[in-house]
Structures are given as structure tokens and as C-alpha cells.
Write a protein that holds these residues in place. Structure first.
Motif, short mmCIF file in Angstrom:
data_model
loop_
_atom_site.label_atom_id
_atom_site.label_comp_id
_atom_site.label_asym_id
_atom_site.label_seq_id
_atom_site.Cartn_x
_atom_site.Cartn_y
_atom_site.Cartn_z
N ARG A 11 0.83 -1.21 0.00
CA ARG A 11 0.00 0.00 0.00
C ARG A 11 0.86 1.27 0.00
NH1 ARG A 11 -4.99 -0.72 -1.57
NH2 ARG A 11 -5.91 0.82 -0.19
N ILE A 12 1.97 1.21 0.71
CA ILE A 12 2.91 2.34 0.72
C ILE A 12 3.46 2.59 -0.68
CG2 ILE A 12 5.20 3.08 1.53
CD1 ILE A 12 4.51 1.59 4.20
N LEU A 13 3.95 1.51 -1.30
CA LEU A 13 4.59 1.65 -2.60
C LEU A 13 3.59 1.99 -3.70
CD1 LEU A 13 7.07 -1.36 -2.41
CD2 LEU A 13 7.65 1.06 -2.22
N SER A 14 2.41 1.39 -3.67
CA SER A 14 1.44 1.62 -4.74
C SER A 14 0.78 2.99 -4.63
CB SER A 14 0.36 0.53 -4.73
OG SER A 14 -0.42 0.59 -3.56
N HIS A 15 1.04 3.71 -3.52
CA HIS A 15 0.54 5.08 -3.40
C HIS A 15 1.50 6.07 -4.06
CE1 HIS A 15 -2.57 7.60 -2.06
NE2 HIS A 15 -2.11 8.01 -0.91
N HIS A 16 2.62 5.56 -4.55
CA HIS A 16 3.59 6.39 -5.26
C HIS A 16 3.12 6.60 -6.70
CE1 HIS A 16 7.40 7.75 -6.97
NE2 HIS A 16 7.84 7.94 -5.73
N SER A 17 3.36 7.76 -7.24
CA SER A 17 2.86 8.10 -8.57
C SER A 17 3.50 7.28 -9.68
CB SER A 17 3.09 9.59 -8.86
OG SER A 17 4.49 9.90 -8.85
N HIS A 18 4.62 6.63 -9.41
CA HIS A 18 5.32 5.85 -10.44
C HIS A 18 4.99 4.36 -10.38
CE1 HIS A 18 8.81 9.01 -10.73
NE2 HIS A 18 7.62 9.52 -10.97
N VAL A 19 4.14 3.96 -9.41
CA VAL A 19 4.01 2.53 -9.11
C VAL A 19 2.54 2.08 -9.20
CG1 VAL A 19 4.47 0.71 -7.42
CG2 VAL A 19 6.00 2.69 -7.57
N ALA A 20 2.32 1.00 -9.93
CA ALA A 20 1.00 0.37 -10.01
C ALA A 20 0.95 -0.81 -9.04
CB ALA A 20 0.72 -0.11 -11.43
N SER A 21 -0.26 -1.18 -8.66
CA SER A 21 -0.45 -2.32 -7.77
C SER A 21 -0.88 -3.54 -8.56
CB SER A 21 -1.52 -2.00 -6.72
OG SER A 21 -1.87 -3.17 -6.00
N GLY A 22 -0.12 -4.62 -8.43
CA GLY A 22 -0.51 -5.88 -9.07
C GLY A 22 -1.21 -6.82 -8.12
N GLY A 23 -1.16 -6.51 -6.81
CA GLY A 23 -1.72 -7.44 -5.84
C GLY A 23 -0.88 -8.69 -5.74
N GLU A 24 -1.53 -9.79 -5.35
CA GLU A 24 -0.83 -11.06 -5.16
C GLU A 24 -0.81 -11.82 -6.49
OE1 GLU A 24 -2.29 -13.20 -1.80
OE2 GLU A 24 -1.58 -11.67 -0.39
N LEU A 25 0.17 -11.50 -7.31
CA LEU A 25 0.27 -12.10 -8.64
C LEU A 25 0.86 -13.51 -8.57
CD1 LEU A 25 1.74 -9.04 -10.60
CD2 LEU A 25 -0.64 -9.79 -10.52
N GLN A 26 0.31 -14.39 -9.36
CA GLN A 26 0.84 -15.75 -9.47
C GLN A 26 1.84 -15.88 -10.62
OE1 GLN A 26 -0.20 -18.16 -7.31
NE2 GLN A 26 -1.67 -16.80 -6.30
N ASP A 27 2.12 -14.75 -11.29
CA ASP A 27 2.76 -14.82 -12.60
C ASP A 27 4.20 -15.34 -12.58
OD1 ASP A 27 0.83 -13.34 -14.68
OD2 ASP A 27 0.64 -12.44 -12.72
N PHE A 28 4.97 -15.06 -11.54
CA PHE A 28 6.35 -15.57 -11.59
C PHE A 28 6.36 -17.09 -11.49
CE2 PHE A 28 10.64 -16.63 -10.44
CZ PHE A 28 11.37 -15.81 -11.28
N GLY A 29 5.59 -17.63 -10.55
CA GLY A 29 5.52 -19.08 -10.43
C GLY A 29 4.98 -19.73 -11.69
#
Length: 517
Positions: free
Chosen positions: A292-310
Motif C-alpha cells: 500500500r505504501i509503494l502503490s501510493h507512489h505516482s510511479h508505481v502500479a499495484s498488481g496485488g498477489e500475482l501468481q505470474d512468476f511461479g
């Protein structure tokens, strides 16, 4: 298209009865007698969704669409991709099934759930509302709408529809738990009495027992009755104890492979892309707060709990096991081309970079992949949360995680949780010692006690300029679909520090285990 073909009517009837063998045969008969009929392929796709063969379902639904493209097919393709965790394709399919193109409540609810799964709760709401217009008494549809509203922070709407779900289905145990999870009941004693009554009815129903037991624990905690809360949790989880032991054995073999591979030189020719910021750690350790801290930054989007790397790892090595993470898959991954893994991950998450150059992937269990991330995405940032061991373990025991996710199967027994925590702590400690520049170890206690200095250091590590708004997580309006969905809408605070002490008398064995670990 379907009314004059009796076989399709029979297939639909068999699907509603969950007789998938007869439904499958009826569809095959239609194709043999009438040629390549799009609705026959559509129904075959539905059958394969129901039996869990998602890849086959996708092929069948695509076949149906190649004959006659219909919004209903796209609706179920959206479901398939959401189940796979492919957010980008789920969204693309949902766009081909606009809300006013669907006339059946079930189809509308299907798209709503798919959008909710990928975090698009505002869009999902339109589908849920239209589904309820056609089926106002359907308890499941009310529940699905309420869950999405809860993730979006619309707690009043969520509470209303959970209650309607219970009115229409008095034994809807998931809705009872969801209400307790929201907290702050106007009629707390009435709700508690409902839970006590339902608990006795569901003693031989493992899933219902878990939900009602956790709901009771939350209500007892709110009343300060911590002994009753702990007893409710213990009773709820008791039938699952062996499952925890089995899960721990599987995890032990994975941790052994990780330690063995850590000292070896392997392929590190990954993708030079700095977009991802991975936030990892034990569940209930503060990963959502950092996201929540990072995704409140103007340069950062929130992906949530992504399964994509696995999933990128699994697709690259293509092992035959049903699980995304297992010992064989992990072993094969270390022998694979890291550039392929990294590129597949970047492709799967491309939609998150549409409006922001960086994004957060906060699946806690990505800690299993931190060494592979270092190799496949050497410019990615990895932040690992460290929280007091007792607070972390008791927090895991208090939480009802996703029952059907193999990741959380360790969390039904307090001693097993403690041993799992030790394995986690040993692994991230060993990795950090060997590759200190590849990971940022963030103390939860320091973060909530000294937020300004800690957030400044966190942003600096991520190569992000200072933005004071990152301190005001309560103003971050992005949806939250984790166990912290209520807490993270409050200002940063220290109220959760030392919470385990409410259960001190019940956790002596865990304390001894961790002290000697």
C-alpha cells in the motif's frame, strides 16, 4: 440456436445435475449428428471448467468462438483466465462480454467474479447488480457482490449483501465469517448467537467448521474473550492437522533444494527490466502494508498477489505435476534459461505498466523464488518483511486463508506453523547473507514505529523519488484482496505489535520451539 437440438438441452440438464459424463456424451453426439455446432463446444468448455481442466476448457471455448463469436463464450474465457491467474487475458476476454450483452444472471455473475479475481471491483459491480436484477433471491450472487465490495472498501454495501445472502440461505457459513471479518456489528450478540448455533450444526462439516470457528474467534476477540477465541480456533482447525503435517513435509523438500542451489553458479542471463518490485515474506508479516505504501507512489502500479512468476517458471519447465510449485519443478527451473522465465513474467505483467513504469507484486510466497528472481530479473527489487516470530505465527493461526490453496495448507496447526516459519527464516537469512544486494530486509516493527524514516529508505532502495503521500496509506483507494483489507485502510499504527500476548498462556510450546530454533 439451441432450441431445436434436443441433445443440447439434455447436455445442459446433465450439467445442472453435475452428471458430466452424460453431458459430455450428449455434446459429442450433437457434433457427430449436426456437425461442428458452436454451442456444443461451448457446453464442452463449461464441462471442463467444472472438472478443473482449464486448458482444455479454453481450447473448447475458443473453438466455439471460431464458429460463432458470442459474448457468453468470452464470459467463460474470462473465468478460465482468471482461474489461471492471467489477469491480462481475463480482462481482454471480459471486455468482449459487456454487461448489457448478457441476459442470464449466471453469466453476469461469472464475469463479475472474474473481474473481481483480477482486482477490477468497480467494473465487477455492474455485472453483479445486473445479475441480481435477474435473480434477486440468489444467495451466492449476493455473496459474490459483497466480497467484491469488501475488497473495494465499500464495507456498508458488503455488510448489506452478506446479510441478504444469509436471509436467503441461513446456513451460508462463508457469509457469516465474512460478516465477522468486517467487524463492528451493530447487533454483535445476535450475530454471536447465530454463530454458536450454527457451529453445533457444522461439527462434521470440515469447511463449514473452519469458517464458523474463525468467525467465532473474531467475535470473542472483539469482546476480549481470548481463551474462548483460541479454543474456537483450535476446535475449527483440529480435523486439518494432518494436512498441515503433510504440507510441511512437501515444503521441507523445497527448502532443501533452495539451500542446495544457493551456493551453485548457474544461468543468470536474465531480462534487464527494473519494472517489478517484489514484496515477499510470511503471510501476516506486513506485506500488504508495504504494498500500500509503494502503490501510493505516482510511479508505481499495484498488481496485488500475482501468481505470474511461479506460472512463468512452470510454463518454462513444463513439468507434468498439477502444482505450480513442487520439488521437481523447482529443480528443473534451476536448469532452465533464466531469460525465458524473466521474459515470460514481463509479458504476463505487461498490462500493469500501461500507466506506470513500475509495479508491485506482493505474493508473500514469492520468497520461494527470490534466487530465481535474482537470476531471471536481476534489476527487479525484492523486499522481504521480517516481523516478530510470535506475532507472525499466531497471526497465521488466527487467519482463515484460502482453504483450497496448497500454499496455506501448513497453517492449521500452531506447531507446524512454527516449524514452517523457521524454514522460511533460515532460507531468507541464508539468501540475504550470500546476496545482500539482491534483497531488502524490512522490519515490520521499525516500519510502523518510525514510518517516515523507514519509508524514505524503502523508496530509496526502489530507486523511487520521495513522495510524502506514501505515508498516508489510509488515503490509498486501490482495492485490497488480502487478509489485511480492513486494517490497511487505517493510518500506519503499532496496534498489531505484540498482539500474540493475548494468547501467551496457550502458546508455551510455540514459544519454546522458536526460542530453541
Amino acid at each position: 440456436m439451441t432450441k431445436n437440438i434436443i441433445g443440447l438441452e439434455q447436455a445442459a440438464k446433465y450439467i445442472s445435475e453435475r452428471n458430466y459424463v452424460k453431458a459430455h456424451q450428449a455434446c459429442v453426439n450433437v457434433i457427430e449428428q449436426h456437425g461442428h455446432h458452436p454451442h456444443a463446444y461451448f457446453l464442452l468448455g463449461i464441462i471442463h471448467i467444472e472438472i478443473g481442466q482449464i486448458e482444455k476448457a479454453i481450447k473448447l471455448l475458443e473453438r466455439a468462438n471460431s464458429l460463432v463469436a458470442r459474448p457468453i463464450c468470452y464470459a467463460y474465457l474470462a473465468k478460465c483466465y482468471a482461474l489461471k491467474g492471467d489477469m491480462q487475458l481475463a480482462l481482454e476476454m471480459a471486455k468482449q462480454a459487456p454487461v448489457d450483452s448478457l441476459e442470464r444472471a449466471l453469466d453476469l455473475d461469472t464475469v463479475g467474479v472474474s473481474l473481481s479475481r483480477v482486482g477490477l471491483h468497480e467494473q465487477a459491480a455492474d455485472y453483479f447488480k445486473r445479475a441480481l436484477h435477474f435473480a434477486p433471491d440468489n444467495a451466492q450472487f449476493h455473496y459474490n457482490y459483497a466480497v467484491s465490495a469488501k475488497f473495494a472498501g465499500q464495507f456498508k454495501t458488503a455488510r448489506k449483501h452478506f446479510e441478504i445472502a444469509i436471509e436467503n440461505a441461513p446456513n451460508f457459513y462463508q457469509a457469516y465469517f465474512a460478516l465477522s471479518d468486517l467487524g463492528h456489528h451493530e447487533n454483535q450478540q445476535t450475530h454471536l448467537a447465530r454463530l454458536v448455533s450454527l457451529s453445533s450444526q457444522l461439527v462434521n462439516h470440515p469447511e463449514g467448521r473452519l469458517h464458523i470457528g474463525h468467525a467465532l474467534a473474531k467475535e470473542y476477540e472483539a469482546l476480549g474473550s481470548y481463551d474462548k477465541a483460541f479454543n474456537a480456533l483450535t476446535h475449527a482447525k483440529l480435523p486439518q492437522r494432518q494436512r498441515s503435517e503433510n504440507a510441511l513435509r512437501d515444503y521441507q523438500s523445497i527448502f532443501e533444494i533452495l539451500h542446495m542451489q544457493l551456493g551453485k553458479h548457474g544461468d543468470i542471463s536474465g531480462v534487464e527490466n527494473n519494472a517489478p518490485i517484489f514484496v515477499v515474506g510470511m503471510p501476516r508479516s506486513g506485506t500488504t502494508l508495504v504494498e500500500r505504501i509503494l502503490s501510493h507512489h505516482s510511479h508505481v502500479a499495484s498488481g496485488g498477489e500475482l501468481q505470474d512468476f511461479g506460472v512463468a517458471v512452470k510454463e518454462t519447465v513444463n513439468t507434468q505435476s498439477q502444482r505450480v510449485l513442487d520439488a521437481k519443478t523447482l529443480t528443473c527451473a534451476y536448469k532452465s534459461n533464466m531469460g525465458v522465465i524473466g521474459q515470460r513474467y514481463i509479458e504476463r505483467t505487461a498490462f500493469l505498466r500501461a500507466h506506470s513504469p513500475r509495479f508491485v507484486d506482493k505474493l508473500p510466497f514469492n520468497f520461494f523464488y527470490i534466487d530465481l528472481i535474482r537470476r531471471a530479473l536481476p534489476k527487479a527489487k525484492v523486499i522481504c518483511l521480517q516481523r516478530d516470530a510470535m506475532d507472525t505465527c499466531v497471526g497465521n493461526f488466527r487467519q482463515l486463508f484460502s482453504i483450497h490453496s496448497p500454499y496455506y495448507a501448513y497453517a492449521y496447526d500452531l506447531g507446524t506453523i512454527g516449524r514452517f516459519y523457521q524454514h522460511f527464516n533460515n532460507w531468507v537469512g541464508a539468501f540475504s547473507a550470500q546476496h545482500p544486494d539482491a534483497i531488502y530486509m524490512q522490519s515490520y516493527e521499525r516500519l510502523v514505529s518510525h514510518p517516515e524514516s523507514e519509508v524514505k529508505a524503502l523508496l530509496a532502495y526502489c530507486d523511487l523519488p520521495w513522495e510524502e503521500q506514501c505515508l498516508s496509506v489510509e488515503e490509498n483507494r486501490l482495492p485490497v484482496s488480502t487478509a489485511s483489507k480492513v486494517q490497511v485502510r487505517e493510518p500506519i499504527n503499532t496496534r498489531s505489535v505484540g498482539r500474540w500476548r493475548h494468547y501467551q498462556a496457550h502458546t508455551l510450546a510455540l514459544q519454546a520451539l522458536l526460542d530453541n530454533g
